[in-house]
Write a protein that holds these residues in place. Structure first.
Motif, PDB file in Angstrom:
ATOM      1  N   SER A   2      23.621  44.565  57.449  1.00 13.20           N
ATOM      2  CA  SER A   2      24.973  44.282  56.969  1.00 13.20           C
ATOM      3  C   SER A   2      25.644  43.227  57.851  1.00 13.20           C
ATOM      4  CB  SER A   2      25.805  45.562  56.927  1.00 13.20           C
ATOM      5  OG  SER A   2      26.217  45.906  58.219  1.00 13.20           O
ATOM      6  N   SER A   5      24.445  39.987  56.564  1.00 12.33           N
ATOM      7  CA  SER A   5      25.074  39.687  55.275  1.00 12.33           C
ATOM      8  C   SER A   5      26.509  39.228  55.488  1.00 12.33           C
ATOM      9  CB  SER A   5      25.066  40.908  54.367  1.00 12.33           C
ATOM     10  OG  SER A   5      23.801  41.503  54.390  1.00 12.33           O
ATOM     11  N   THR A   6      27.180  39.849  56.463  1.00 11.03           N
ATOM     12  CA  THR A   6      28.567  39.474  56.709  1.00 11.03           C
ATOM     13  C   THR A   6      28.655  38.035  57.159  1.00 11.03           C
ATOM     14  OG1 THR A   6      28.887  41.730  57.439  1.00 11.03           O
ATOM     15  CG2 THR A   6      30.665  40.193  57.878  1.00 11.03           C
ATOM     16  N   GLU A   9      28.018  35.875  54.220  1.00  9.42           N
ATOM     17  CA  GLU A   9      29.173  35.830  53.324  1.00  9.42           C
ATOM     18  C   GLU A   9      30.248  34.927  53.899  1.00  9.42           C
ATOM     19  OE1 GLU A   9      32.685  36.392  51.281  1.00  9.42           O
ATOM     20  OE2 GLU A   9      30.578  36.356  50.700  1.00  9.42           O
ATOM     21  N   ARG A 228      27.101  43.035  26.929  1.00  7.65           N
ATOM     22  CA  ARG A 228      26.985  44.482  27.129  1.00  7.65           C
ATOM     23  C   ARG A 228      28.252  45.077  27.704  1.00  7.65           C
ATOM     24  NH1 ARG A 228      21.424  44.848  30.193  1.00  7.65           N
ATOM     25  NH2 ARG A 228      20.151  43.602  28.809  1.00  7.65           N
ATOM     26  N   PRO A 342      20.872  32.305  50.023  1.00  6.62           N
ATOM     27  CA  PRO A 342      19.808  33.038  49.362  1.00  6.62           C
ATOM     28  C   PRO A 342      19.736  32.634  47.892  1.00  6.62           C
ATOM     29  CG  PRO A 342      21.722  34.438  49.662  1.00  6.62           C
ATOM     30  CD  PRO A 342      22.036  33.141  50.320  1.00  6.62           C
ATOM     31  N   SER A 343      18.555  32.617  47.353  1.00  4.91           N
ATOM     32  CA  SER A 343      18.427  32.289  45.943  1.00  4.91           C
ATOM     33  C   SER A 343      18.953  33.449  45.115  1.00  4.91           C
ATOM     34  CB  SER A 343      16.972  32.019  45.588  1.00  4.91           C
ATOM     35  OG  SER A 343      16.207  33.136  45.925  1.00  4.91           O
ATOM     36  N   THR A 344      19.494  33.140  43.969  1.00  6.11           N
ATOM     37  CA  THR A 344      20.082  34.211  43.159  1.00  6.11           C
ATOM     38  C   THR A 344      19.284  34.430  41.896  1.00  6.11           C
ATOM     39  OG1 THR A 344      21.538  32.606  42.088  1.00  6.11           O
ATOM     40  CG2 THR A 344      22.419  33.819  43.937  1.00  6.11           C
TER      41      THR A 344
ATOM     42  N   ASP B  86      17.869  45.468  34.235  1.00  2.00           N
ATOM     43  CA  ASP B  86      18.212  44.155  34.810  1.00  2.00           C
ATOM     44  C   ASP B  86      19.632  44.145  35.372  1.00  2.00           C
ATOM     45  OD1 ASP B  86      19.824  44.147  32.636  1.00  2.00           O
ATOM     46  OD2 ASP B  86      18.874  42.473  31.617  1.00  2.00           O
ATOM     47  N   GLU B 136      28.252  50.260  51.257  1.00  3.61           N
ATOM     48  CA  GLU B 136      28.858  49.247  52.111  1.00  3.61           C
ATOM     49  C   GLU B 136      28.435  47.879  51.642  1.00  3.61           C
ATOM     50  OE1 GLU B 136      28.775  49.293  56.416  1.00  3.61           O
ATOM     51  OE2 GLU B 136      28.668  51.478  56.303  1.00  3.61           O
ATOM     52  N   PRO B 138      28.962  43.587  52.187  1.00  4.15           N
ATOM     53  CA  PRO B 138      29.386  42.647  53.226  1.00  4.15           C
ATOM     54  C   PRO B 138      30.864  42.299  53.065  1.00  4.15           C
ATOM     55  CG  PRO B 138      27.873  41.616  51.652  1.00  4.15           C
ATOM     56  CD  PRO B 138      27.810  43.079  51.435  1.00  4.15           C
ATOM     57  N   THR B 146      24.797  36.837  45.775  1.00  5.39           N
ATOM     58  CA  THR B 146      24.339  36.611  47.148  1.00  5.39           C
ATOM     59  C   THR B 146      23.946  37.912  47.831  1.00  5.39           C
ATOM     60  OG1 THR B 146      26.547  36.858  48.102  1.00  5.39           O
ATOM     61  CG2 THR B 146      25.946  34.655  47.339  1.00  5.39           C
ATOM     62  N   GLN B 151      22.140  46.320  47.212  1.00  7.18           N
ATOM     63  CA  GLN B 151      23.590  46.198  47.077  1.00  7.18           C
ATOM     64  C   GLN B 151      23.980  45.931  45.636  1.00  7.18           C
ATOM     65  OE1 GLN B 151      24.076  43.111  49.946  1.00  7.18           O
ATOM     66  NE2 GLN B 151      24.576  44.507  51.621  1.00  7.18           N
ATOM     67  N   ARG B 180      13.314  51.339  51.688  1.00  5.60           N
ATOM     68  CA  ARG B 180      14.582  51.802  52.258  1.00  5.60           C
ATOM     69  C   ARG B 180      15.707  51.738  51.240  1.00  5.60           C
ATOM     70  NH1 ARG B 180      16.147  48.724  57.322  1.00  5.60           N
ATOM     71  NH2 ARG B 180      18.239  49.105  56.549  1.00  5.60           N
TER      72      ARG B 180
END
Lengths: 344, 262
Positions: A2, A5-6, A9, A228, A342-344, B86, B136, B138, B146, B151, B180
């Motif tokens: 995390s 990731s923070t 971000e 959806r 990161p690729s999405t 998906d 949690e 980010p 991202t 998550q 995990r």
């Protein structure tokens, strides 16, 4: 995990801000360069800034609509021809209602107010009609937007030529040009700038503050998830295409008011100019991402370039070259930013 | 008590009969697993429950009352939320926007009637929903695209948990996850069930996961229910045999065949 990731971000929200900054800096650099290079009091004079604004006004209106359309994953190549079509019909309507010819002096127009009101209504209605046509072909016939609006690009121009017998529609009432096209609101700001600013402000708020705006992003990000989530996807896209058509109608009124004539030969590059302005502003061609602020800068960059080149007496053809270069640089920077994450 | 009952559901796609009179009973407040080999009809049954497809025959009952779903909106209106395989998230939007997409809260007064979003409420309620589930992120402002797979899964589950009042259907929630993150999502499933008091229908082909979180297991085979077991009374071996059509109760199959002949 995390913590990483923070950091990521933080990097991203900052880089998105810095992306806005990048094109803002490019614009600022251009302004400073032209200011230094031009004779004192020419480039940064009030009159010249108004010039730039008026020159950018029509592209601004179209680009504001194109921003929403591209974010939603749509595309409209037909807008230039729709502007011409609406201009021809609107000019013919105004002339028919107001009367025309050398016998009627500037003050002798009958029903001038009515004529202009009818002209505006016809212009917007014809834009809306093309928006409905595009929606029908794209949403009902399932023709891809690129093809559908490419076809409409040819059809709208062709029909405009049929209606006008291939000649420009001129002889519009002079007051339209003097008071609106070249006139200033309360003697301060030219009407075309006021119109463009008002349209842009409304669409900016619509995009960033409303449910409609959020759903516009959602459609472009993942149309299936939007469906959806219960969003009526087709109705939303129809609204956007009709909006785009209505904006083309507004632009046609600004255009005939500025030039006093409905010109068949203009506007052929409008769609591509709008798309490049929007993309320079950081909106993704693939939808889901984009901001109105970027589009405003993306419209001002070519306008400033053209104006600066004219003042510096550089051939205006170079503007096209420069805008192309800016487009490549803007998209290249955008890709670098995306690869870093990161690729999405 | 039975929350949701499906009886004799049939669905045919051209030559293929995907569901051949399947039955399913999901109890109140339980985690109910639906397992079966590829082609057993799990996905088709799930689509029926979430309103995506209409069955050719059979009926659905929710809390004892007959229901008919003509679209996902109907199922959602009845309190059934689905977490698709998906995930159906919009990658360039943040968690709050994704959770509220399609059901966005508006501001009060004139601005609300003009369609202005209540972003602070969206963000706040999203943050509460995520915290309730122990998720949690980010940042609430981060684009979902991202985020890590776990998550993103958590955001999709949180969306279902916010809106689902009766049943949350999860289609292979751990299929794309690492070990995990799978653990995190499995405990999330239990927490949703226990905290919200809703039932969870978990579709999976991983029987170890199923035994870890489910209360009850329904085994599907060839478009029918092959067996129902309490998770505590069964084993990996038995479930494997049941999925392969070996052993177990013969009754459901026999019943269905008798029906076929009629």
């Amino acid at each position: 995990m995390s913590a990483l990731s923070t950091v990521r971000e933080r990097f991203f929200s900052q880089s998105r801000r810095s992306e806005d900054l990048t094109i803002g800096i490019i614009l600022l650099a251009l302004v400073v360069a032209f200011w230094i290079l031009s004779p004192p009091g020419s480039f940064l004079s009030v009159a010249n800034i108004k010039n730039i604004g008026v020159d950018a006004s029509e592209l601004m209106i179209l680009s504001a609509g194109m921003t929403l359309l591209l974010i939603a994953g749509g595309l409209d190549l037909s807008i230039g021809s729709v502007v011409i079509f609406a201009a021809v019909l609107s000019a013919k309507t105004i002339n028919a209602v107001a009367g025309t010819g050398p016998d009627t002096g500037p003050l002798a127009y009958h029903h001038l107010g009515l004529a202009i009101a009818a002209g505006v209504a016809v212009a917007i209605a014809s834009g809306v009609a093309w928006g409905l046509f595009n929606s029908f072909v794209i949403l009902r016939l399932k023709v891809p937007p690129f093809i559908a609006t490419l076809a409409a690009l040819g059809m709208a121009l062709g029909l405009a030529e049929v209606i006008s017998s291939g000649t420009n529609v001129s002889g519009l009432p002079l007051p339209l040009q003097e008071d609106f096209g070249l006139g200033e609101a309360f003697g301060i700001l030219p009407w075309p700038i006021v119109t463009a600013a008002a349209v842009t402000a409304v669409l900016w708020v619509l995009l960033s503050k409303t449910r409609f705006g959020l759903r516009t992003y959602a459609l472009g990000a993942n149309v299936e998830s939007a469906r959806r989530a219960g969003i009526r996807v087709d109705r939303h896209m129809l609204t956007l295409y009709v909006l785009m058509g209505a904006l083309a109608g507004i632009v046609s009124v600004v255009d005939i008011a500025r030039f006093g004539t409905a010109t068949l030969a203009a506007h052929s590059q409008d769609a591509l100019s709008a798309i490049s302005a929007v993309v320079i502003g950081g909106t993704s061609l693939f939808g889901g991402r984009g901001r109105m602020f970027g589009t405003v800068i993306g419209v001002l960059i070519p306008a400033v370039l053209l104006n600066g080149f004219v003042i510096l007496q550089i051939e205006s053809f170079w503007q096209n070259v420069a805008v192309g270069a800016v487009l490549i640089v803007a998209v290249y920077i955008d890709q670098l930013r995306r690869q870093a994450g990161p690729s999405t | 008590m039975t929350l949701l009952a499906a009886r004799g559901i049939r669905k045919r796609y051209g030559q293929v009969e995907a569901l051949r009179g399947v039955d399913l009973e999901v109890g109140d407040g339980e985690v109910h697993a639906l397992i079966g080999d590829n082609g057993a009809g799990k996905s088709t049954l799930v689509k029926t429950l979430s309103g995506v497809i209409s069955p050719d025959a059979g009926e659905l009952e929710l809390r004892g009352a007959k229901v008919h779903f003509h679209g996902p909106r109907d199922a959602q209106g009845a309190g059934i939320e689905t977490v698709y395989q998906d995930l159906a998230l919009a990658p360039s939007l943040d968690a709050g926007a994704n959770i509220f997409l399609g059901r966005e809260p508006l501001r009060g007064g004139v601005r609300g009637r003009l369609g202005f979003l209540d972003r602070s409420r969206m963000r706040q309620e999203a943050s509460v929903a995520l915290a309730d589930l122990g998720v949690e992120l980010p940042s609430l402002e981060a684009e979902v695209g991202t985020m890590s797979g776990g998550q993103r899964q958590a955001v999709a589950v949180a969306r279902a948990a916010v809106w689902g009042t009766a049943l949350i259907v999860m289609d292979e929630p751990t299929a794309a996850l690492g070990v995990r993150q799978t653990e995190v999502v499995l405990s999330l499933i239990r927490r949703v069930c226990e905290q919200k008091g809703v039932s969870v229908l978990l579709i999976s082909h991983n029987m170890a996961h199923v035994l870890e979180v489910a209360d009850t297991v329904t085994v599907m085979r060839l478009g029918r229910r092959a067996a129902v077991r309490r998770a505590a009374d069964t084993s990996l071996e038995e479930l494997t045999l049941l999925m392969a059509g070996l052993g177990g109760d013969a009754e459901p199959d026999a019943e269905a065949e008798a029906e076929d002949e009629r």
